[in-house]
Motif scaffolding. Sequence first.
Motif, PDB file in Angstrom:
ATOM      1  N   ALA A   1       0.940  -1.374  -0.113  1.00  0.00           N
ATOM      2  CA  ALA A   1      -0.053   0.052   0.021  1.00  0.00           C
ATOM      3  C   ALA A   1       0.951   1.398   0.175  1.00  0.00           C
ATOM      4  CB  ALA A   1      -0.825   0.053   1.233  1.00  0.00           C
ATOM      5  N   MET A   2       0.375   2.235  -0.588  1.00  0.00           N
ATOM      6  CA  MET A   2       1.209   3.411  -1.009  1.00  0.00           C
ATOM      7  C   MET A   2       0.332   4.653  -0.236  1.00  0.00           C
ATOM      8  SD  MET A   2       2.152   5.530  -4.376  1.00  0.00           S
ATOM      9  CE  MET A   2       3.231   4.296  -4.937  1.00  0.00           C
ATOM     10  N   ARG A   3       0.810   5.046   0.933  1.00  0.00           N
ATOM     11  CA  ARG A   3       0.289   6.552   1.367  1.00  0.00           C
ATOM     12  C   ARG A   3       0.623   7.779   0.579  1.00  0.00           C
ATOM     13  NH1 ARG A   3       0.344   4.928   7.625  1.00  0.00           N
ATOM     14  NH2 ARG A   3      -0.734   2.909   7.549  1.00  0.00           N
ATOM     15  N   ILE A   4      -0.520   8.371   0.398  1.00  0.00           N
ATOM     16  CA  ILE A   4      -0.179   9.582  -0.331  1.00  0.00           C
ATOM     17  C   ILE A   4      -0.950  10.691   0.301  1.00  0.00           C
ATOM     18  CG2 ILE A   4       0.386   8.605  -2.676  1.00  0.00           C
ATOM     19  CD1 ILE A   4      -2.668   9.355  -3.389  1.00  0.00           C
ATOM     20  N   MET A   5      -0.370  11.950  -0.054  1.00  0.00           N
ATOM     21  CA  MET A   5      -0.830  13.178   0.813  1.00  0.00           C
ATOM     22  C   MET A   5      -1.379  14.160  -0.173  1.00  0.00           C
ATOM     23  SD  MET A   5       0.627  16.040   3.587  1.00  0.00           S
ATOM     24  CE  MET A   5       0.803  14.870   5.046  1.00  0.00           C
ATOM     25  N   ASN A   6      -2.760  14.516  -0.181  1.00  0.00           N
ATOM     26  CA  ASN A   6      -3.192  15.905  -0.879  1.00  0.00           C
ATOM     27  C   ASN A   6      -3.365  16.928   0.130  1.00  0.00           C
ATOM     28  OD1 ASN A   6      -4.581  17.420  -2.833  1.00  0.00           O
ATOM     29  ND2 ASN A   6      -6.430  16.660  -2.397  1.00  0.00           N
ATOM     30  N   LEU A   7      -2.749  18.008  -0.233  1.00  0.00           N
ATOM     31  CA  LEU A   7      -2.713  19.162   0.644  1.00  0.00           C
ATOM     32  C   LEU A   7      -3.185  20.554   0.049  1.00  0.00           C
ATOM     33  CD1 LEU A   7      -0.025  20.844  -0.085  1.00  0.00           C
ATOM     34  CD2 LEU A   7       0.891  19.051   1.344  1.00  0.00           C
ATOM     35  N   HIS A   8      -3.792  21.565   0.887  1.00  0.00           N
ATOM     36  CA  HIS A   8      -4.308  22.606   0.119  1.00  0.00           C
ATOM     37  C   HIS A   8      -3.998  23.669   1.434  1.00  0.00           C
ATOM     38  CE1 HIS A   8      -7.398  25.464  -1.432  1.00  0.00           C
ATOM     39  NE2 HIS A   8      -6.410  25.826  -1.558  1.00  0.00           N
ATOM     40  N   LEU A   9      -2.708  24.558   1.256  1.00  0.00           N
ATOM     41  CA  LEU A   9      -2.272  25.420   2.437  1.00  0.00           C
ATOM     42  C   LEU A   9      -2.901  26.807   2.082  1.00  0.00           C
ATOM     43  CD1 LEU A   9       1.324  23.936   2.254  1.00  0.00           C
ATOM     44  CD2 LEU A   9      -0.747  22.976   3.442  1.00  0.00           C
ATOM     45  N   GLU A  10      -2.543  27.450   3.097  1.00  0.00           N
ATOM     46  CA  GLU A  10      -3.073  28.898   3.226  1.00  0.00           C
ATOM     47  C   GLU A  10      -2.449  29.762   2.193  1.00  0.00           C
ATOM     48  OE1 GLU A  10      -4.817  32.278   4.038  1.00  0.00           O
ATOM     49  OE2 GLU A  10      -5.115  30.532   5.080  1.00  0.00           O
ATOM     50  N   ALA A  11      -3.424  30.578   1.597  1.00  0.00           N
ATOM     51  CA  ALA A  11      -3.117  31.479   0.312  1.00  0.00           C
ATOM     52  C   ALA A  11      -2.733  32.820   0.759  1.00  0.00           C
ATOM     53  CB  ALA A  11      -3.995  31.535  -0.739  1.00  0.00           C
ATOM     54  N   PHE A  12      -3.273  33.417   1.827  1.00  0.00           N
ATOM     55  CA  PHE A  12      -3.185  34.915   2.144  1.00  0.00           C
ATOM     56  C   PHE A  12      -2.480  35.322   3.344  1.00  0.00           C
ATOM     57  CE2 PHE A  12      -7.219  33.820  -0.134  1.00  0.00           C
ATOM     58  CZ  PHE A  12      -7.051  34.301  -1.368  1.00  0.00           C
ATOM     59  N   SER A  13      -1.812  34.255   4.176  1.00  0.00           N
ATOM     60  CA  SER A  13      -1.182  34.884   5.243  1.00  0.00           C
ATOM     61  C   SER A  13       0.021  33.888   5.308  1.00  0.00           C
ATOM     62  CB  SER A  13      -2.162  34.301   6.429  1.00  0.00           C
ATOM     63  OG  SER A  13      -1.194  34.493   7.814  1.00  0.00           O
ATOM     64  N   GLN A  14       1.074  34.433   5.209  1.00  0.00           N
ATOM     65  CA  GLN A  14       2.262  34.015   5.060  1.00  0.00           C
ATOM     66  C   GLN A  14       2.559  32.908   6.499  1.00  0.00           C
ATOM     67  OE1 GLN A  14       4.608  33.348   2.372  1.00  0.00           O
ATOM     68  NE2 GLN A  14       5.408  31.908   3.773  1.00  0.00           N
ATOM     69  N   SER A  15       2.388  33.736   7.464  1.00  0.00           N
ATOM     70  CA  SER A  15       2.489  33.173   8.780  1.00  0.00           C
ATOM     71  C   SER A  15       1.704  31.894   8.971  1.00  0.00           C
ATOM     72  CB  SER A  15       2.453  33.794   9.907  1.00  0.00           C
ATOM     73  OG  SER A  15       1.106  34.721  10.104  1.00  0.00           O
ATOM     74  N   ASN A  16       0.497  31.839   8.532  1.00  0.00           N
ATOM     75  CA  ASN A  16      -0.214  30.661   8.627  1.00  0.00           C
ATOM     76  C   ASN A  16       0.182  29.773   7.651  1.00  0.00           C
ATOM     77  OD1 ASN A  16      -2.706  29.938  10.084  1.00  0.00           O
ATOM     78  ND2 ASN A  16      -3.764  29.798   8.180  1.00  0.00           N
ATOM     79  N   ARG A  17       0.767  30.014   6.574  1.00  0.00           N
ATOM     80  CA  ARG A  17       1.321  29.155   5.379  1.00  0.00           C
ATOM     81  C   ARG A  17       2.318  28.450   6.051  1.00  0.00           C
ATOM     82  NH1 ARG A  17       2.805  32.177   1.375  1.00  0.00           N
ATOM     83  NH2 ARG A  17       0.798  32.507   0.744  1.00  0.00           N
ATOM     84  N   ASP A  18       3.088  29.125   6.836  1.00  0.00           N
ATOM     85  CA  ASP A  18       4.515  28.411   7.442  1.00  0.00           C
ATOM     86  C   ASP A  18       4.013  27.506   8.508  1.00  0.00           C
ATOM     87  OD1 ASP A  18       6.049  30.188   5.720  1.00  0.00           O
ATOM     88  OD2 ASP A  18       6.480  31.470   7.512  1.00  0.00           O
ATOM     89  N   LEU A  19       2.731  27.787   9.282  1.00  0.00           N
ATOM     90  CA  LEU A  19       2.168  27.075  10.172  1.00  0.00           C
ATOM     91  C   LEU A  19       1.768  25.623   9.517  1.00  0.00           C
ATOM     92  CD1 LEU A  19       1.518  26.520  13.158  1.00  0.00           C
ATOM     93  CD2 LEU A  19      -0.660  27.566  12.685  1.00  0.00           C
ATOM     94  N   HIS A  20       1.158  25.940   8.320  1.00  0.00           N
ATOM     95  CA  HIS A  20       0.392  24.766   7.461  1.00  0.00           C
ATOM     96  C   HIS A  20       1.759  24.012   7.127  1.00  0.00           C
ATOM     97  CE1 HIS A  20      -3.463  26.765   6.885  1.00  0.00           C
ATOM     98  NE2 HIS A  20      -3.184  26.810   7.936  1.00  0.00           N
ATOM     99  N   LEU A  21       2.794  24.558   6.579  1.00  0.00           N
ATOM    100  CA  LEU A  21       4.174  23.616   5.963  1.00  0.00           C
ATOM    101  C   LEU A  21       4.615  22.775   7.179  1.00  0.00           C
ATOM    102  CD1 LEU A  21       5.684  26.299   3.465  1.00  0.00           C
ATOM    103  CD2 LEU A  21       4.983  23.929   3.107  1.00  0.00           C
ATOM    104  N   GLN A  22       4.568  23.546   8.401  1.00  0.00           N
ATOM    105  CA  GLN A  22       5.320  22.699   9.326  1.00  0.00           C
ATOM    106  C   GLN A  22       4.517  21.580   9.889  1.00  0.00           C
ATOM    107  OE1 GLN A  22       5.659  25.075  13.026  1.00  0.00           O
ATOM    108  NE2 GLN A  22       6.171  23.227  14.155  1.00  0.00           N
ATOM    109  N   LYS A  23       3.088  21.726   9.780  1.00  0.00           N
ATOM    110  CA  LYS A  23       2.346  20.588  10.232  1.00  0.00           C
ATOM    111  C   LYS A  23       2.456  19.561   8.795  1.00  0.00           C
ATOM    112  CE  LYS A  23      -1.370  18.663  12.444  1.00  0.00           C
ATOM    113  NZ  LYS A  23      -1.349  18.232  13.505  1.00  0.00           N
ATOM    114  N   ALA A  24       2.444  19.840   7.800  1.00  0.00           N
ATOM    115  CA  ALA A  24       2.465  18.934   6.537  1.00  0.00           C
ATOM    116  C   ALA A  24       4.004  18.368   6.825  1.00  0.00           C
ATOM    117  CB  ALA A  24       2.487  19.650   5.082  1.00  0.00           C
ATOM    118  N   ALA A  25       5.118  18.960   7.083  1.00  0.00           N
ATOM    119  CA  ALA A  25       6.400  18.151   7.396  1.00  0.00           C
ATOM    120  C   ALA A  25       6.305  17.187   8.511  1.00  0.00           C
ATOM    121  CB  ALA A  25       7.461  19.396   7.459  1.00  0.00           C
TER     122      ALA A  25
END
Length: 190
Positions: free
Chosen positions: A135-159
Amino acid sequence: PYQEKPRDHFESVLNSMGDFIANVGVDVVFLQEVDFNSKRSHHINQLEWISRRSNLLHRSSVVSWKHPYVPYPGLNPRNHFGPINSGGGILSRYPIEPINIDLLPKPRENGALYNFFYLSRYLQVVSLQVPHHPAMRIMNLHLEAFSQSNRDLHLQKAAERLPDFDIAIAGGDFNGPITLSESAAKDWHV
């Protein structure tokens, strides 16, 4: 600015997308900003439509924006989005087993009322059942578009989630440049 489109516009665009996917011959597609049952897109289940049209008949959805009424755009209620049921999804040639969905935090700098109507961003993890392979695990994501600090938080969570779920492929709408820590990036191609 947002302009309401007729139903045949959506049908034409969805047919074009499905045909393109079918002609390219891919096995997996990550989709974001897909309506499932929203007034703005004439209540068409876009994930189902593209799935049928592309012949990628296995699908898994994530609802990240469901609201009985969204008063956008402008002041005229006739132009408002109204009821929204939207999110993202994965289409596949192979059976899909849903594993996890993380709805990510909304931007702190937005006011409470704005965030009440604002869509959630997400991480969607599934397992593909590819014949003759583990089985292959894959991740689909949609991160924040308008707030850089929130996008950074989302990237951290994804990582953090990459090793948590032993993700083989991650993709989607990063809404900006991506960076991973050295330890997270050592086995990844960005």
